[in-house]
Design an enzyme around this catalytic site. Sequence first.
Site, PDB file in Angstrom:
ATOM      1  N   HIS A   1      -4.418   6.201  -0.651  1.00 26.22           N
ATOM      2  CA  HIS A   1      -4.859   6.091   0.725  1.00 26.22           C
ATOM      3  C   HIS A   1      -4.129   6.505   1.859  1.00 26.22           C
ATOM      4  CE1 HIS A   1      -8.803   5.491   2.416  1.00 26.22           C
ATOM      5  NE2 HIS A   1      -8.766   4.451   2.722  1.00 26.22           N
TER       6      HIS A   1
ATOM      7  N   TYR B   1       0.802  -1.212   0.282  1.00 25.39           N
ATOM      8  CA  TYR B   1      -0.259   0.178   0.032  1.00 25.39           C
ATOM      9  C   TYR B   1       0.819   1.226  -0.020  1.00 25.39           C
ATOM     10  CZ  TYR B   1      -3.607  -3.509   1.366  1.00 25.39           C
ATOM     11  OH  TYR B   1      -4.431  -4.539   1.481  1.00 25.39           O
TER      12      TYR B   1
ATOM     13  N   ASN C   1      -9.158   1.067   8.556  1.00 27.68           N
ATOM     14  CA  ASN C   1     -10.544   0.793   8.946  1.00 27.68           C
ATOM     15  C   ASN C   1     -10.640   0.891  10.284  1.00 27.68           C
ATOM     16  OD1 ASN C   1     -11.051   0.931   6.380  1.00 27.68           O
ATOM     17  ND2 ASN C   1     -12.245  -1.107   6.213  1.00 27.68           N
TER      18      ASN C   1
ATOM     19  N   PHE D   1      -4.198  -0.896   9.783  1.00 27.14           N
ATOM     20  CA  PHE D   1      -4.855  -0.764   8.743  1.00 27.14           C
ATOM     21  C   PHE D   1      -5.949   0.558   9.043  1.00 27.14           C
ATOM     22  CE2 PHE D   1      -2.929  -4.754   7.830  1.00 27.14           C
ATOM     23  CZ  PHE D   1      -2.576  -4.586   6.659  1.00 27.14           C
TER      24      PHE D   1
END
Length: 195
Positions: free
Chosen positions: A21, A16, A68, A66
Amino acid sequence: MPTAIVVGLGNPGDRYARTWHNAGYWILERFAERQNWQFRAGKGEYYYSRGLFSDDTVVLVKPTTFMNASGFAVVDAIRFFDSDPKDLFVIFDDHDLPFGALRLRGKGSDGGHKGMRSIIELLGSMDFPRLRFGIRPPDGRSGNLAGKVLSEVPKKQQEEILLQIDRATDAVECYLKEGLLATMNKYNRTPAPEL
C-alpha cells in the site's frame, strides 16, 4: 506558486514501510533521491520536499494521515503552497492492475481506492491526473484485499519491485517534462513485467 504538487499515497511509520500500500511513497522517495531533495515536516499532516525540476518548481507531498484520510493532507498542502487542484498529480497502488503495470489518467473516479476517495471527496473534484501502480500478484488471485495491500513485499520480489519503482519514477519525470498525453502514450501501452 508550484507548477506541480506530486502526492505519493501510503501509510506512515515503520509498521507499513515495506507494505504494498506504500507504493506511492516509494515512487515519491525515489524521485526525491534522484534529485537529492530532502523531506521535512509540513504545515499539516504531511511531509514535503520542494525543488526545481526541468526549470519548474515541484512540491512532493507524503500524507501522514494514514491512507483513508489522505484528502486532509492534500487539501492542507494545496492551501499552504497556494496552488490549485488542477496542479495536483497523485501516485497510488492499484490491486486491479498486474504487478508493475502503470496507468496514467487525467481524471476519474477513485476506483475503489480509499486514499483517492478521500482526496476526491475533500477536493470536491475528480479532475486531476494520477498514476496507478499495479500490485496484483502474478497468479491473479486477490484473496483478502486488505490483507494483501498491508502485507510486506516478499523477499523474492524485492529486487523486481525496485526495478518497477524506477520505471514508475521515470514516468513521473516524463509527466513533469512532457505532459500527460506523451506520458500516457509511452507508459500506458507498456505491458507489465513477467515475474
